[in-house]
Write an enzyme that holds these catalytic residues in place. Sequence first.
Site, PDB file in Angstrom:
ATOM      1  N   ASN A 101     -86.826 -11.918  96.490  1.00  0.00           N
ATOM      2  CA  ASN A 101     -86.247 -11.591  95.182  1.00  0.00           C
ATOM      3  C   ASN A 101     -86.319 -10.078  95.041  1.00  0.00           C
ATOM      4  O   ASN A 101     -87.336  -9.475  95.402  1.00  0.00           O
ATOM      5  CB  ASN A 101     -87.065 -12.201  94.038  1.00  0.00           C
ATOM      6  N   GLY A 102     -85.276  -9.477  94.451  1.00  0.00           N
ATOM      7  CA  GLY A 102     -85.294  -8.033  94.243  1.00  0.00           C
ATOM      8  C   GLY A 102     -84.157  -7.364  94.989  1.00  0.00           C
ATOM      9  O   GLY A 102     -83.242  -8.028  95.479  1.00  0.00           O
TER      10      GLY A 102
ATOM     11  N   GLU B  78     -72.826 -12.854  65.260  1.00  0.00           N
ATOM     12  CA  GLU B  78     -72.694 -14.021  66.134  1.00  0.00           C
ATOM     13  C   GLU B  78     -73.945 -14.904  66.148  1.00  0.00           C
ATOM     14  O   GLU B  78     -73.841 -16.100  66.350  1.00  0.00           O
ATOM     15  CB  GLU B  78     -72.291 -13.632  67.558  1.00  0.00           C
TER      16      GLU B  78
ATOM     17  N   LYS C 269     -70.921 -19.333  76.619  1.00  0.00           N
ATOM     18  CA  LYS C 269     -71.366 -18.155  77.363  1.00  0.00           C
ATOM     19  C   LYS C 269     -70.199 -17.485  78.093  1.00  0.00           C
ATOM     20  O   LYS C 269     -70.093 -16.275  78.147  1.00  0.00           O
ATOM     21  CB  LYS C 269     -72.467 -18.561  78.358  1.00  0.00           C
TER      22      LYS C 269
ATOM     23  N   CYS D 274     -82.767 -15.080  91.366  1.00  0.00           N
ATOM     24  CA  CYS D 274     -83.295 -15.773  92.542  1.00  0.00           C
ATOM     25  C   CYS D 274     -84.656 -16.401  92.219  1.00  0.00           C
ATOM     26  O   CYS D 274     -85.406 -15.897  91.387  1.00  0.00           O
ATOM     27  CB  CYS D 274     -83.506 -14.796  93.679  1.00  0.00           C
TER      28      CYS D 274
ATOM     29  N   LYS E 209     -73.600  -8.406  67.298  1.00  0.00           N
ATOM     30  CA  LYS E 209     -74.863  -9.118  67.578  1.00  0.00           C
ATOM     31  C   LYS E 209     -75.328  -9.846  66.324  1.00  0.00           C
ATOM     32  O   LYS E 209     -75.718 -10.993  66.387  1.00  0.00           O
ATOM     33  CB  LYS E 209     -75.962  -8.129  68.010  1.00  0.00           C
TER      34      LYS E 209
ATOM     35  N   ARG F 275     -82.505 -20.905  85.899  1.00  0.00           N
ATOM     36  CA  ARG F 275     -82.319 -19.459  85.977  1.00  0.00           C
ATOM     37  C   ARG F 275     -80.952 -19.083  86.520  1.00  0.00           C
ATOM     38  O   ARG F 275     -80.566 -17.931  86.479  1.00  0.00           O
ATOM     39  CB  ARG F 275     -83.398 -18.845  86.889  1.00  0.00           C
TER      40      ARG F 275
ATOM     41  N   GLU G 287     -71.175  -2.966  68.512  1.00  0.00           N
ATOM     42  CA  GLU G 287     -72.025  -3.957  69.174  1.00  0.00           C
ATOM     43  C   GLU G 287     -73.104  -4.480  68.220  1.00  0.00           C
ATOM     44  O   GLU G 287     -73.402  -5.678  68.193  1.00  0.00           O
ATOM     45  CB  GLU G 287     -72.660  -3.339  70.439  1.00  0.00           C
TER      46      GLU G 287
ATOM     47  N   TRP H 106     -79.289 -15.840  93.704  1.00  0.00           N
ATOM     48  CA  TRP H 106     -78.272 -15.314  92.797  1.00  0.00           C
ATOM     49  C   TRP H 106     -77.757 -14.080  93.513  1.00  0.00           C
ATOM     50  O   TRP H 106     -78.477 -13.106  93.688  1.00  0.00           O
ATOM     51  CB  TRP H 106     -78.918 -14.981  91.445  1.00  0.00           C
TER      52      TRP H 106
ATOM     53  N   HIS I 113     -61.563   5.460  53.072  1.00  0.00           N
ATOM     54  CA  HIS I 113     -60.147   5.065  53.103  1.00  0.00           C
ATOM     55  C   HIS I 113     -59.976   3.599  52.741  1.00  0.00           C
ATOM     56  O   HIS I 113     -58.950   3.009  53.040  1.00  0.00           O
ATOM     57  CB  HIS I 113     -59.545   5.375  54.471  1.00  0.00           C
TER      58      HIS I 113
HETATM   59  C1  F6R Z   1     -71.297 -11.269  72.831  1.00  0.00           C
HETATM   60  C2  F6R Z   1     -70.824 -11.742  74.123  1.00  0.00           C
HETATM   61  C3  F6R Z   1     -69.357 -11.813  74.359  1.00  0.00           C
HETATM   62  C4  F6R Z   1     -69.002 -11.363  75.780  1.00  0.00           C
HETATM   63  C5  F6R Z   1     -67.503 -11.586  76.031  1.00  0.00           C
HETATM   64  C6  F6R Z   1     -67.083 -11.127  77.415  1.00  0.00           C
HETATM   65  O1  F6R Z   1     -72.689 -11.270  72.750  1.00  0.00           O
HETATM   66  O2  F6R Z   1     -71.600 -12.091  74.989  1.00  0.00           O
HETATM   67  O3  F6R Z   1     -68.652 -11.075  73.412  1.00  0.00           O
HETATM   68  O4  F6R Z   1     -69.322 -10.022  75.919  1.00  0.00           O
HETATM   69  O5  F6R Z   1     -67.188 -12.939  75.888  1.00  0.00           O
HETATM   70  O6  F6R Z   1     -67.729 -11.849  78.402  1.00  0.00           O
HETATM   71  P1  F6R Z   1     -67.774 -11.332  79.890  1.00  0.00           P
HETATM   72  O7  F6R Z   1     -68.547 -10.053  79.908  1.00  0.00           O
HETATM   73  O8  F6R Z   1     -68.424 -12.419  80.679  1.00  0.00           O
HETATM   74  O9  F6R Z   1     -66.349 -11.098  80.308  1.00  0.00           O
END
Ligand code: F6R
Length: 610
Positions: A103-104, A490, A605, A2, A487, A27, A483, A78, A506
Amino acid sequence: MCGIVGYTGYAHAANILLDGLERLEYRGYDSAGICVSDGNAGHPLKAIRVKGRLQALRDLTDNGSSVEGTSGIGHTRWATHGEPTVENAHPHLSGGRVAVVHNGIIENYMELRETLKARGYTFQSETDTETIAHLLDYYDKGDPLDAIVRTVMHLRGSFALGILFSDRPGEVYGVRRDSPLIAASSENGNFIASDVPAILQYTRNVTYLDNMEIVCLKPDGISFYNMDGEPIEKTFTTVSWDVEAAEKGGYAHFMLKEIHEQPKAMEDTIRPHIRDGQIVLEELGMTEDEIRSINRIQMVACGSAWHVCMTAKYVMERLAKVPVDVDLASEFRYRNPVLSPGTMLMVVSQSGETADSLAALRYGKDQGMLCLAIVNVVGSSIAREADRVFYTSAGPEIAVATTKAYSTQLAACYMLALHFARVRGTMDEEAYAKHVEALTRLPGQIGEILQGEARMQWLAGKYANTRDAFFIGRGLDYASVLEGALKLKEISYIHAEAYAAGELKHGTISLIEKGSMVLAVATQKDLLEKEVSNIVEVHARGATVLALTMDGNYAMEDEADFTVYIPRTEDVFYPSLVVVPLQLLAYYVSLSRGIDVDKPRNLAKSVTVE
Ligand code: F6R
């Protein structure tokens, strides 16, 4: 997230508010609104609100010029409490006498709503914010400062507020706790805003409100007060950031900003659900009988959200003793899974729009399964179609690589596991209390880890030129390294793979040679010795080992080349702490390789196609 803008001065307020809100568009938001005082004391305040883009608000107001007045407040929302609709958009009014933007998150809004209803107030929205407007109206006896002080004393949670009172034309008030608010002055008038970019085109002269400080804007001056209503002095500074730097809050990238937002995002996700030492999930709408009737959980998700499911499997099975299966959503939907009665489907998704996760949810619903979704975006497709929704409060995530959404998804899973454990009687009271207490400490501990950022930056320098990285861990640490490896790969384009440490011999160990990079996570007490043996194995074959382990486990220094320590917590919560140095490492490796951290190649994204 927000955004708030407030203005009073000598210019047309609506134009300034719309321009300010536009600067906060980056944002993310789902609805917007403004409220402008027409300058006549006692004239009812009116809000103009739209669902969707700011352009709709511009169209409705002829770019602001059809709204008369020189003082007002504006907001981009948001959604958190209630879907993105016009009714839930801010500003919220109380009988035209008070208008509020917020906001909050107000944690006790349900209780406040009941109290206010008993006092005769009616509610037009599902938001927590509307309770604030009515409270202000209730306490307003002609002294705005007094009304604000009395109101905020009743609020639990975080807030930055912009407020108009109909009988105080030309005045705009603001107050904050744990949500940012700035005040800014210019020759043409004065401002409040949640973020610097909103006011940069008008002034660079700003001051940052501290918690529980009140600001009163008038066209010719700004005054500040404490909670006793006493005037206080604030120092103004000149902001030197350009717009781009201001949008990132001064951080070089959104990813780094979002890494640093994790303590707050975790706090916002956890705190509203803790009351008197217990996890309270009433908004989930699951009865205790329903929870007891579940005999298996099937989790599905993609990417990092799938890693959250891998963690949740260990935690849910350990604490609540419910068997959990985890599938990649893209596999689940096509493998004709055999789903026994009493199996609940759990989908985890930040965006709530990931095509494979949505399809998996629909498949589960077609099979008659009860479907629970952990989602960040309110009103998204997965949230709308699931039977039960647990919303995370990460706020919008802009960087492609997830950080704060991942952390809040973990927090949601912990709370579900603890809640299920209590309801199903699988944890004794003492262990439950210890875990709830440890959960509340996580945001602060993440903050502590962030203070060690410089060391991760230094280590990243050592890893920046590596070709392959192997991440190893056992048990919950295996879920964490999944994870960590994603990270790194990617955003740095370094080939990185995660292995359950016990699996190395193995096959994979044949890849280990002098100079291979191995990142070993070792936080699980019962598996520590075994993990150390695996570290010794790779070290003996020439690997450089970076180990992440808990404070005090100094023996690790005998086996690893570099050791990073993280604060102690309950075993099940280490994934939340371990991930932070791994995120920082990936970020700084990417940075030193000159990659566009926020927009790595080939990635989007939200993956809304198969
Ligand atoms: C990695 C990343 C992706 C998402 C995946 C699922 O950093 O962001 O692997 O985690 O595409 O996305 P959502 O959570 O939006 O379903």
